[in-house]
Each structure stands twice: as C-alpha cells, then as structure tokens.
Enzyme design. Structure first.
Site, mmCIF file in Angstrom:
data_model
loop_
_atom_site.group_PDB
_atom_site.id
_atom_site.type_symbol
_atom_site.label_atom_id
_atom_site.label_comp_id
_atom_site.label_asym_id
_atom_site.label_seq_id
_atom_site.Cartn_x
_atom_site.Cartn_y
_atom_site.Cartn_z
ATOM 1 N N GLY A 164 3.379 -66.758 59.457
ATOM 2 C CA GLY A 164 3.236 -66.183 60.799
ATOM 3 C C GLY A 164 3.834 -67.109 61.860
ATOM 4 O O GLY A 164 4.607 -66.668 62.720
ATOM 5 N N LYS A 165 3.499 -68.387 61.760
ATOM 6 C CA LYS A 165 3.989 -69.318 62.790
ATOM 7 C C LYS A 165 5.462 -69.658 62.570
ATOM 8 O O LYS A 165 6.191 -69.905 63.527
ATOM 9 C CB LYS A 165 3.121 -70.582 62.810
ATOM 10 C CG LYS A 165 1.698 -70.260 63.218
ATOM 11 C CD LYS A 165 0.814 -71.462 63.308
ATOM 12 C CE LYS A 165 -0.635 -71.059 63.432
ATOM 13 N NZ LYS A 165 -1.196 -70.458 62.190
ATOM 14 N N ASP A 181 5.988 -75.779 52.383
ATOM 15 C CA ASP A 181 4.607 -75.555 51.941
ATOM 16 C C ASP A 181 4.499 -76.050 50.503
ATOM 17 O O ASP A 181 5.417 -75.851 49.701
ATOM 18 C CB ASP A 181 4.221 -74.068 52.018
ATOM 19 C CG ASP A 181 2.711 -73.888 52.035
ATOM 20 O OD1 ASP A 181 2.146 -73.647 53.124
ATOM 21 O OD2 ASP A 181 2.089 -74.026 50.965
ATOM 22 N N ASP A 214 5.121 -81.719 48.770
ATOM 23 C CA ASP A 214 3.811 -82.182 49.199
ATOM 24 C C ASP A 214 3.984 -82.829 50.586
ATOM 25 O O ASP A 214 4.618 -83.871 50.723
ATOM 26 C CB ASP A 214 3.295 -83.197 48.174
ATOM 27 C CG ASP A 214 1.991 -83.822 48.618
ATOM 28 O OD1 ASP A 214 1.458 -83.429 49.671
ATOM 29 O OD2 ASP A 214 1.512 -84.709 47.894
ATOM 30 N N GLY A 215 3.419 -82.176 51.585
ATOM 31 C CA GLY A 215 3.596 -82.639 52.966
ATOM 32 C C GLY A 215 2.972 -83.997 53.241
ATOM 33 O O GLY A 215 3.276 -84.619 54.260
ATOM 34 N N ASP A 230 -0.008 -77.199 60.663
ATOM 35 C CA ASP A 230 -1.022 -76.130 60.649
ATOM 36 C C ASP A 230 -1.773 -76.295 59.325
ATOM 37 O O ASP A 230 -1.436 -75.679 58.312
ATOM 38 C CB ASP A 230 -0.306 -74.770 60.739
ATOM 39 C CG ASP A 230 -1.284 -73.628 60.937
ATOM 40 O OD1 ASP A 230 -2.316 -73.832 61.612
ATOM 41 O OD2 ASP A 230 -1.033 -72.537 60.407
ATOM 42 N N CYS A 285 -7.807 -73.240 61.569
ATOM 43 C CA CYS A 285 -8.558 -72.044 61.966
ATOM 44 C C CYS A 285 -10.027 -72.216 61.577
ATOM 45 O O CYS A 285 -10.648 -71.302 61.053
ATOM 46 C CB CYS A 285 -7.940 -70.773 61.403
ATOM 47 S SG CYS A 285 -7.725 -70.798 59.634
HETATM 48 C C1 LIG Z 1 -3.390 -72.662 57.298
HETATM 49 S S1 LIG Z 1 -2.254 -72.429 56.019
HETATM 50 C C2 LIG Z 1 -0.740 -72.343 56.912
HETATM 51 C C3 LIG Z 1 -0.532 -71.028 57.601
HETATM 52 C C4 LIG Z 1 0.854 -70.871 58.167
HETATM 53 N N1 LIG Z 1 1.201 -71.938 59.062
HETATM 54 C C5 LIG Z 1 1.008 -69.547 58.885
HETATM 55 O O1 LIG Z 1 0.982 -69.497 60.123
HETATM 56 O O2 LIG Z 1 1.147 -68.521 58.198
HETATM 57 C C6 LIG Z 1 -2.167 -74.011 55.288
HETATM 58 C C7 LIG Z 1 -1.082 -74.142 54.254
HETATM 59 O O3 LIG Z 1 -1.037 -75.517 53.861
HETATM 60 C C8 LIG Z 1 -0.522 -75.543 52.553
HETATM 61 N N2 LIG Z 1 -0.779 -76.881 51.987
HETATM 62 C C9 LIG Z 1 -1.882 -77.347 51.389
HETATM 63 N N3 LIG Z 1 -1.710 -78.630 51.001
HETATM 64 C C10 LIG Z 1 -0.457 -78.974 51.371
HETATM 65 C C11 LIG Z 1 0.320 -80.148 51.239
HETATM 66 N N4 LIG Z 1 -0.175 -81.247 50.644
HETATM 67 N N5 LIG Z 1 1.566 -80.145 51.741
HETATM 68 C C12 LIG Z 1 2.084 -79.037 52.342
HETATM 69 N N6 LIG Z 1 1.401 -77.895 52.461
HETATM 70 C C13 LIG Z 1 0.146 -77.860 52.007
HETATM 71 C C14 LIG Z 1 -1.228 -74.405 51.862
HETATM 72 O O4 LIG Z 1 -0.506 -73.978 50.723
HETATM 73 C C15 LIG Z 1 -1.295 -73.354 52.956
HETATM 74 O O5 LIG Z 1 -0.257 -72.433 52.813
#
Ligand SMILES: C[S@@+](CC[C@H](N)C(=O)[O-])C[C@H]1O[C@@H](n2cnc3c(N)ncnc32)[C@H](O)[C@@H]1O
Length: 359
Positions: A164-165, A181, A214-215, A230, A285
C-alpha cells in the site's frame, strides 16, 4: 551495574544476525487447530491490560472501535482514468481528505465523512488494464506524507509488502524507489499489486527495484534521501479479530516478544541507510508504546553510541493539526504521533515518528 549489563546485551543482540521467522520465508497456514484459547481472545486480554494502563479513560472507546469494522480510504491510481473515477467517488459522497492540506503531494485519497460507515465498491480495471484505486486505511498514508518525498529523491521502503505504501510512494514522484521485504510470499503479493496498478514501463525502466532481503542487515550505507521503516508489529486490529495468522497464538509467543528487538534492528538499519540530512519515518499499526516510542528512544541512543549516527526527532504537531478533521490523534504521545481508532472515524491505529539523521 544491572543497567549496564542490560545495555550490553541489547547492543550484542542488535549486532547478531536476525532470525527470520519461517512465516517470513514461505507461506504457511498457522495452526488454528491447536487447542487452547482463541488467539483473538488472548489478544483482547493483553490489550485490556496494556492499553487500559497506557490510554486510561480513552481505552473503552478505542476498544469498541478496534472491535468494529475499520474505515477504508480509496487511494486513486494516478495512472488510471482519474477524472472518471473521482467523479464516481464524489457521487457516493466521498471526498479527497488531502485536497485542503497545504502539502505538495501527488496523492489523492477519498474517504467517507466522519460518522459515515459506507463502504467503497471493489476497484475496477480501466482502459489501460490498471485498477483505478487501492483500498487501505487512509491513516496509513500519513507516514508517506510525512516523508515529504521530492522528485530528486532516492527512497528506500525497507518493509514494503503487500505494498500500500509502496504504491503511494510511486504516486509521489521520486528519482528512485527501492522496495524490500524479507518475506518471499509477501514480495510476490507486492509484485502482483504493482502489476495491477503501475504501467509496465515504469516498473522496468530502472526507477524501481524490488528485493527480498533481511532489512536488519541492509547492505547500503548513507545513500538514501528518505527511508520508510513500516515495521512488523502486533497489528492490533488483525490480532483482535482474526484467528488465522495471529501473532497472539501461543505458538508465536517468542516471536511476539521479540518484536521490539526486530523493530529496533530495522529502524537502526534505516538510520544507517539514510544520508546525513535525510529523513526516516518509523511507523507501525499498533498502539503499543513498547513497539512505538520505546523503540525510537532506544535506537536513537544506540545509533549514536554504537555507530556514530546522530539523529533528531522532527516535530509533527503541525502535521497533526492538518489532518485532525479526518483522524483522531492521541494528544499525549511522548514521541511521534498516534492515530486512535474511534467509532466516528474508525482509522488506525497508526503510529509514526519522523527522524532526521544529522550526521
Ligand atoms: C507492516 S508490514 C508492511 C506493510 C507495507 N509497508 C504496506 O504498506 O503494505 C511489515 C512487513 O515487514 C516484513 N518484515 C518482517 N521482518 C523483516 C525483515 N527482517 N526485513 C524486512 N522486512 C521484514 C514483513 O514481511 C511484512 O511484510
């Protein structure tokens, strides 16, 4: 002594390679068949205790809203037939909540007025084969708006799926967008979303890069003008209403408890990836102060002491004023801004904090 042992442990943990939980690697049905209390009930018990203490007298009304149907906004796809779509939405009595905001934003998002709980019809595909709008919680555009993206900016969306973002960032003009992601299955969803909304040439011309990394271990240092973190969180609304994929399921207790650590590592990565003078927006959220302001506070200290990255929180009170007709903001947040769900305007929860890297 105890405090310094604690701080050393946190520092060590922040440097360790992160454990990427299985759910972020491949799609899996979560064991809704496991016996025990339903996860939404566990979530409600947790929220009553934690948010009851955190929000005091505000909690009963926030609780009622969280347990009721969420309000959506329709983010207009600027690559579709905008005039026809907006004419249709206006005829439903929806209005663009960004129209009067003194911002230089390319976003248009229709919402129904306060108190109106109408729902938008499903998006339709136009002459170019692209969908005309994307339904999302309108408050989730606030982190994108707070980033204040400009046409010459390089932007990183560190946790982008399902997108979405990312879509909103693409509706704003920027020089380059890196969307990442860690979850392969969610990245596939992101890819499908982009295919449904963004013309093929824009997806392939080098302005957009998709990665599944991996972020917490981000390989680029000090190169972005804007970074959106996010972060994954307890997604309060989902946890209170859905059994499937619920982080309050007993089998996921450890994962849930380690969220603040994962969030801290992601925010630290974001602060290192942005260039001095650039901005990071951290968002979630959840209403949880532990996952919101506590993460920001801890990371600002560690970024300076461990990496020499100095950052300052930016005041978003003006921003809050700008949108107070549409969203209900918590007036007592220590750092950043928090949108509180209310029955009259059932958006959120959405936490955001804008942080500028100064050196
Ligand atoms: C709140 S959601 C993001 C929603 C997205 N920004 C949107 O607006 O649709 C959090 C995301 O962080 C990802 N995530 C979890 N651990 C992560 C990591 N270590 N590195 C990168 N992404 C990660 C998850 O797979 C998930 O899709």
């Amino acid at each position: 002594m105890a405090a310094s042992i604690g701080a050393t442990l946190i520092r060590r943990k922040l440097r360790e390679p992160v454990r990427v939980f299985c759910r972020y690697r491949y799609k899996k049905k979560w064991a809704s068949s496991v016996v025990g209390a339903p996860a939404p009930r566990l979530a409600l018990q947790f929220c009553d205790v934690t948010y009851g203490a955190q929000l005091g007298g505000l909690w009963p009304s926030v609780r009622a809203a969280l347990l009721s149907e969420q309000k959506y906004g329709a983010l207009i796809n600027k690559f579709s037939s905008v005039e026809a779509v907006t004419r249709g939405l206006r005829s439903l009595n929806a209005a663009d909540f960004l129209q009067k905001a003194p911002l230089t934003s390319g976003l248009t998002c229709y919402t129904f007025p306060r108190g109106d709980i109408s729902r938008f019809p499903a998006a339709r595909s136009g002459t170019l084969g692209l969908l005309d709008y994307y339904l999302l919680d309108a408050s989730s555009l606030l982190p994108v708006l707070a980033l204040d993206v400009q046409p010459d900016h390089r932007v990183l969306d560190l946790c982008a799926a399902p997108g979405g973002k990312t879509l909103a960032l693409l509706m704003e003009d920027c020089r380059f967008l890196a969307a990442n992601d860690a979850s392969l299955s969610r990245c596939k969803r992101l890819h499908r979303v982009l295919q449904s909304y963004i013309p093929g040439n824009l997806r392939t011309e080098g302005r957009l890069r998709l990665t599944t990394l991996d972020g917490t271990d981000w390989p680029e240092d000090s190169i972005y003008d804007r970074v959106l973190v996010d972060a994954p969180c307890t997604t309060d609304r989902h946890s209170l209403l859905e059994e499937e994929n619920n982080i309050f399921h007993r089998a996921r207790t450890r994962e849930r408890q380690s969220l603040p650590l994962l969030q801290s590592r992601l925010l630290l990565s974001g602060l290192r990836a942005v260039a001095p003078g650039g901005d990071v927006v951290y968002s979630t959220c959840t209403l949880s102060a532990l996952q919101n302001e506590c993460v920001v506070e801890r990371v600002l200290g560690l970024a300076a002491s461990e990496y020499g990255v100095h950052a300052e929180i930016q005041d978003l009170r003006g921003f809050r004023e700008m949108f107070r007709q549409t969203f209900t903001f918590h007036l007592d947040t220590r750092l950043g801004e928090l949108v509180l769900p209310q029955l009259s305007a059932n958006h959120g929860p959405l936490y955001l904090c804008k942080i500028r890297r100064v050196r």
